[in-house]
Design a protein around this motif. Structure first.
Motif, short mmCIF file in Angstrom:
data_model
loop_
_atom_site.label_atom_id
_atom_site.label_comp_id
_atom_site.label_asym_id
_atom_site.label_seq_id
_atom_site.Cartn_x
_atom_site.Cartn_y
_atom_site.Cartn_z
N TYR A 227 0.83 -1.21 0.00
CA TYR A 227 0.00 0.00 0.00
C TYR A 227 0.86 1.25 0.00
O TYR A 227 0.55 2.24 -0.69
N ARG A 228 1.95 1.25 0.76
CA ARG A 228 2.81 2.44 0.80
C ARG A 228 3.33 2.77 -0.60
O ARG A 228 3.40 3.94 -1.00
N LYS A 229 3.67 1.73 -1.37
CA LYS A 229 4.15 1.97 -2.73
C LYS A 229 3.02 2.49 -3.61
O LYS A 229 3.23 3.41 -4.42
N LEU A 230 1.82 1.92 -3.44
CA LEU A 230 0.67 2.41 -4.20
C LEU A 230 0.41 3.89 -3.90
O LEU A 230 0.20 4.70 -4.80
N ALA A 231 0.40 4.21 -2.61
CA ALA A 231 0.10 5.58 -2.19
C ALA A 231 1.16 6.56 -2.67
O ALA A 231 0.85 7.72 -2.98
N ALA A 232 2.42 6.10 -2.75
CA ALA A 232 3.48 6.98 -3.23
C ALA A 232 3.24 7.39 -4.68
O ALA A 232 3.59 8.51 -5.09
N GLY A 233 2.61 6.51 -5.45
CA GLY A 233 2.37 6.82 -6.85
C GLY A 233 1.01 7.42 -7.14
O GLY A 233 0.86 8.19 -8.10
N LEU A 234 0.03 7.10 -6.30
CA LEU A 234 -1.35 7.50 -6.59
C LEU A 234 -1.91 8.52 -5.61
O LEU A 234 -3.00 9.06 -5.83
N GLY A 235 -1.20 8.77 -4.52
CA GLY A 235 -1.71 9.66 -3.49
C GLY A 235 -2.13 8.88 -2.27
O GLY A 235 -2.55 7.72 -2.37
N ASP A 236 -1.99 9.51 -1.11
CA ASP A 236 -2.27 8.84 0.16
C ASP A 236 -3.42 9.57 0.86
O ASP A 236 -3.20 10.55 1.58
N PRO A 237 -4.65 9.13 0.67
CA PRO A 237 -5.78 9.85 1.25
C PRO A 237 -5.92 9.65 2.74
O PRO A 237 -5.51 8.64 3.30
N VAL A 238 -6.51 10.65 3.39
CA VAL A 238 -6.95 10.51 4.79
C VAL A 238 -8.46 10.62 4.79
O VAL A 238 -9.05 11.29 3.94
N SER A 239 -9.09 9.94 5.71
CA SER A 239 -10.55 9.90 5.70
C SER A 239 -11.10 9.90 7.11
O SER A 239 -10.37 9.67 8.09
N THR A 240 -12.38 10.17 7.22
CA THR A 240 -13.05 10.16 8.52
C THR A 240 -14.55 9.95 8.31
O THR A 240 -15.05 10.02 7.17
N ARG A 241 -15.20 9.68 9.39
CA ARG A 241 -16.67 9.64 9.38
C ARG A 241 -17.14 10.37 10.63
O ARG A 241 -16.63 10.11 11.73
N VAL A 242 -18.07 11.30 10.47
CA VAL A 242 -18.60 12.05 11.60
C VAL A 242 -20.11 11.91 11.62
O VAL A 242 -20.73 11.49 10.63
N ASP B 283 -31.28 8.71 15.31
CA ASP B 283 -31.65 10.05 14.86
C ASP B 283 -30.40 10.89 14.62
O ASP B 283 -30.12 11.90 15.29
N ILE B 284 -29.64 10.45 13.64
CA ILE B 284 -28.41 11.13 13.25
C ILE B 284 -28.25 10.99 11.74
O ILE B 284 -28.92 10.18 11.09
N TYR B 285 -27.38 11.81 11.17
CA TYR B 285 -26.91 11.53 9.82
C TYR B 285 -25.39 11.42 9.89
O TYR B 285 -24.74 11.90 10.82
N LYS B 286 -24.83 10.73 8.91
CA LYS B 286 -23.40 10.47 8.89
C LYS B 286 -22.76 11.16 7.70
O LYS B 286 -23.32 11.18 6.60
N ILE B 287 -21.60 11.75 7.95
CA ILE B 287 -20.81 12.35 6.89
C ILE B 287 -19.53 11.52 6.73
O ILE B 287 -18.76 11.39 7.67
N TYR B 288 -19.34 10.97 5.54
CA TYR B 288 -18.10 10.31 5.18
C TYR B 288 -17.29 11.30 4.37
O TYR B 288 -17.83 11.95 3.46
N SER C 168 -27.53 19.72 14.20
CA SER C 168 -26.36 20.31 14.84
C SER C 168 -25.65 19.27 15.66
O SER C 168 -26.15 18.19 15.90
N GLY C 169 -24.47 19.64 16.13
CA GLY C 169 -23.76 18.79 17.07
C GLY C 169 -22.97 17.69 16.42
O GLY C 169 -23.11 16.53 16.73
N VAL C 170 -22.09 18.04 15.45
CA VAL C 170 -21.24 17.03 14.84
C VAL C 170 -20.30 16.45 15.88
O VAL C 170 -19.72 17.16 16.69
N SER C 171 -20.16 15.12 15.90
CA SER C 171 -19.17 14.47 16.76
C SER C 171 -18.23 13.68 15.88
O SER C 171 -18.63 13.09 14.89
N THR C 172 -16.96 13.74 16.20
CA THR C 172 -15.96 13.04 15.40
C THR C 172 -15.38 11.88 16.16
O THR C 172 -15.54 11.79 17.36
#
Length: 563
Positions: free
Chosen positions: A441-456, A521-526, A559-563
Motif C-alpha cells: 500500500y505504501r508503494k501504491l500511495a506513493a504513486g497515486l496519493g495517500d488519502p486521509v478519511s473520517t466519518r462524523v 436520529d443522526i446523519y453520517k458524513i463520510y 447540529s452537534g457534529v461528533s468526530t
C-alpha cells in the motif's frame, strides 16, 4: 466519533450480556407492531434487533420465515433452502424457530453437518454450487436453491439477525426484502394466525430436513480462488483470530487441508464474547476492521508474517501486517484490486471493479491505472451479486471490510461477502511478492496519493433524515468545496443509477457523502482528502454547512457534529 475511555480494553463483567435472560426474552417478549421499532425492518443485510427491546423475538423469526416461504412459492423457488447460523446467543434459538416453520411448509432444508456453525460465505457458496448449470424451465426459479443466514454480523452479543439470500446467492435486493418485510409485519399484526409451524423434534426427523457438509465443501474448493500452493511453498507463518465466530473450526481445517503454517489464536466460542476488547464506543463488537476490537491479534502481530481476523459470520476481514499493524479496510481493498487484476489472467477482460459510494477514491485511481472500469453502487453488498454471478464484476468490495472476487478461471466464487478468501489473499500476496499488503500500500500511495478519511455524525430529526435521503443535486447551492471546484454532485450511484439515500459531493482531491442513519436520529458524513488532515477537516466543516443549508426548510436545523 466520541471515543469511549474503555475502548480497546477488556470488557468489565458489568458489560457482559446475561445470556440466559437474553434467550428467555426471545421466547417471552412479544413485539407490538404498532410501535415501528418493534416491527420487522430489513436494513442492508436483513432484520436485526435485540430480544430485550422487543425487536428480535421468536414472533419476528416465525413471521419472517413464513413470509419467506410465501415469497418462495410466489417466485416458484422450490429447490432446497440452505440454512446457516453464527455464534450469537440468539442465533441458535432463531435457527430452531425458522426450521419449525420451514418444515411445516414442506421446504427442503439443508442444515450443517454436526450442527457446525456456518459462515455467510459458506451459505452463498452452497447456493451457487447447487444452482450451477441447472436447467431453467419457463419458470426461471423452478428447482433453484436459496438460503437464510441467522446472524447480526459483527453486532454486539445481545443482538440477533436474520438474512435471506435468493438464488443469486447474495443478500436479497430491496424489492425482495420489501415484500418479505410487508408480509412478515402482516403476520405480526394477525398474531401469527397464518404461520405454519411444527415442533422442532418432528421437524428434525422429517425427510425434508437434510444435512450438508458446508465446511468441507467450502474448504476443499478454496484453492480455486486462492493460490494455496504459493502460500504453502513460501512457508510464511499465518496467525488467525476467528473472534469466536462461525468460521471458528474452518481455519484449522484450511491449515491441515493445504498444509499451511497456520496458527489459530483461539477457538473459544462464548455467546457473551467476554474475550473481546471493547470497540470505540465502549461496546463489545466483533469488528475486524476496528483496532479497538482487534487488540488481541494486534498484540501478537510480531509473531506472524501476516495475520487476520473475521467477524462473527465471517463475511468481513481484518488484515494485520508487521509493517502497518491493522490495515485500514480501504487500503487493503486497493491493494487487493491492484494485485488481483494483474494476477488473474483468465478473468474476463471486461470485468469491472465494484465499490460503494463511500469507499476510497484511491480505488478509482487504481482502476484508472489498470484500465479497468469502475462500478460504483450505493452502500450494501447486494448490489454486486448479479455482477459477480455473470462475471461482469471481477471484484466487489465495500469500505466496511467486506469483499468477494472471482475464482482463478473467472467463475463466481461467492456473491455475498466473504471474509475468509480476502484474508487468505493477503497471505497469497505476501507469499508471491515477498512484501506484506501494508508495504505494498505504501508503494501504491506513493504513486497515486495517500488519502486521509473520517466519518462524523450529526443529530437529525426523523423528518430531516427523510429530507436528506431524498435530496437532489439541485438542492446543493454551492460550486466549491474546501477550496476546490465541485466536479460532481450525486444522489444516484454512477454504476447502477440506484439512489444512494443522500448526496455525494466530489472534487479533484476530496469528497464527502452524507447519509441518514437507518437506526438512530443522526446523519453520517463520510469524507476523504488527498491533500492532508487540514484539508479533510475543511471538507467536514463545509459538508455540514452544505447539508444544513439544504435542510434549512426543515423544522429544526441539525447540529452537534461528533468526530
Amino acid at each position: 466519533m466520541k471515543i469511549s475511555p474503555l475502548a480497546g480494553k477488556p470488557a468489565p463483567l458489568a458489560l457482559l450480556v446475561d445470556v440466559p435472560k437474553l434467550v428467555s426474552a426471545y421466547y417471552t417478549n412479544t413485539p407490538d407492531p404498532e410501535f415501528p421499532e418493534q416491527r420487522v425492518a430489513f436494513g442492508t443485510s436483513g432484520h436485526r434487533g435485540c430480544s430485550f427491546e422487543h425487536s428480535f423475538n421468536e414472533a419476528h423469526v416465525l413471521a419472517i420465515t413464513q413470509a419467506i416461504c410465501a415469497y418462495r412459492s410466489k417466485q416458484g423457488i422450490n429447490g432446497p433452502l440452505f440454512l446457516g447460523v453464527d455464534t450469537h446467543a440468539l442465533s441458535t434459538p432463531a435457527c430452531a424457530s425458522a426450521l419449525e416453520v420451514l418444515a411445516a411448509n414442506g421446504v427442503d432444508v439443508m442444515l450443517a453437518q454436526g450442527d457446525e456453525y456456518t459462515p455467510t460465505p459458506a451459505v452463498s457458496h452452497a447456493i451457487l454450487k447447487y444452482n450451477r448449470n441447472r436447467n431453467r424451465n419457463r419458470n426461471r426459479s423452478s428447482g433453484l436453491a436459496d438460503g437464510i443466514v441467522v446472524t447480526p454480523s459483527h453486532n454486539p452479543p445481545q443482538d440477533g439477525g436474520f438474512k435471506y439470500n435468493p438464488p443469486n446467492g447474495g443478500a436479497a435486493d430491496t424489492d425482495v426484502t420489501g415484500w418479505i418485510e410487508t408480509a412478515a409485519n402482516q403476520h405480526l399484526r394477525s398474531a401469527l394466525k397464518d404461520v405454519k409451524r411444527m415442533p422442532l423434534e418432528r421437524a428434525l426427523r422429517l425427510a425434508t430436513t437434510h444435512r450438508y457438509d458446508y465446511l468441507s465443501t467450502y474448504v476443499n474448493e478454496l484453492e480455486q480462488v486462492i493460490d494455496m500452493a504459493a502460500i504453502r511453498s513460501a512457508g510464511i507463518h499465518l496467525g488467525v483470530d476467528p473472534l469466536g465466530g462461525a468460521g471458528v473450526h474452518y481455519w484449522q481445517r484450511i491449515g491441515e487441508r493445504y498444509r499451511l503454517n497456520l496458527s489459530v489464536v483461539s477457538e473459544e466460542v462464548d455467546p457473551a464474547f467476554r474475550f473481546m476488547t471493547l470497540d470505540w464506543d465502549g461496546r463489545i463488537r466483533m469488528d475486524p476492521s476496528s483496532s479497538y476490537a482487534m487488540q488481541r491479534l494486534l498484540g501478537m502481530r510480531d509473531r506472524y508474517d501476516i495475520a487476520f481476523a473475521c467477524d462473527t459470520d465471517h463475511d468481513r476481514h481484518g488484515i494485520v501486517t508487521k509493517s502497518a499493524g491493522l490495515l485500514p479496510a480501504n487500503h487493503y481493498l486497493a491493494v487487493a484490486i491492484d494485485y488481483l487484476f494483474q494476477q488473474r489472467p483468465l478473468w474476463p477482460q471486461a470485468a469491472k471493479v465494484g465499490k460503494t459510494v463511500v469507499s476510497s477514491q484511491i480505488i478509482d485511481r487504481v482502476c484508472a491505472r489498470l484500465q479497468r472500469q469502475l462500478y460504483e453502487v450505493p452502500a450494501g453488498f447486494k448490489w454486486f451479486a448479479d455482477g459477480l454471478n455473470d462475471g461482469s464484476l471481477g471484484f466487489g468490495g465495500e469500505e466496511s471490510a467486506g469483499a468477494s472476487f472471482l475464482r482463478h478461471d473467472g467463475a463466481v466464487w461467492t456473491s455475498d461477502k466473504d471474509g475468509l478468501a480476502p484474508a487468505l489473499l493477503a497471505a497469497e500476496i505476501t507469499a508471491r511478492s515477498g512484501r506484506d499488503p501494508g508495504e505494498i500500500y505504501r508503494k501504491l500511495a506513493a504513486g497515486l496519493g495517500d488519502p486521509v478519511s473520517t466519518r462524523v455524525e450529526a443529530s437529525a430529526t426523523p423528518a430531516q433524515k427523510k429530507m436528506l435521503a431524498a435530496l437532489s443535486p439541485q438542492q446543493i447551492q454551492c460550486s466549491d468545496l474546501a477550496g476546490e471546484k465541485i466536479q460532481d454532485i450525486l444522489s444516484q450511484a454512477p454504476g447502477n443509477r440506484a439512489a444512494i439515500g443522500g448526496v455525494k459531493v466530489v472534487t479533484a482531491s476530496g469528497w464527502f457523502a452524507a447519509r441518514p442513519s437507518g437506526t438512530e436520529d443522526i446523519y453520517k458524513i463520510y469524507a476523504e482528502s488527498f491533500l492532508g488532515e487540514d484539508h479533510l477537516q475543511r471538507i467536514v466543516q463545509e459538508a455540514q454547512a452544505i447539508v444544513d443549508a439544504a435542510l434549512a426548510g426543515s423544522p429544526q436545523s441539525p447540529s452537534g457534529v461528533s468526530t
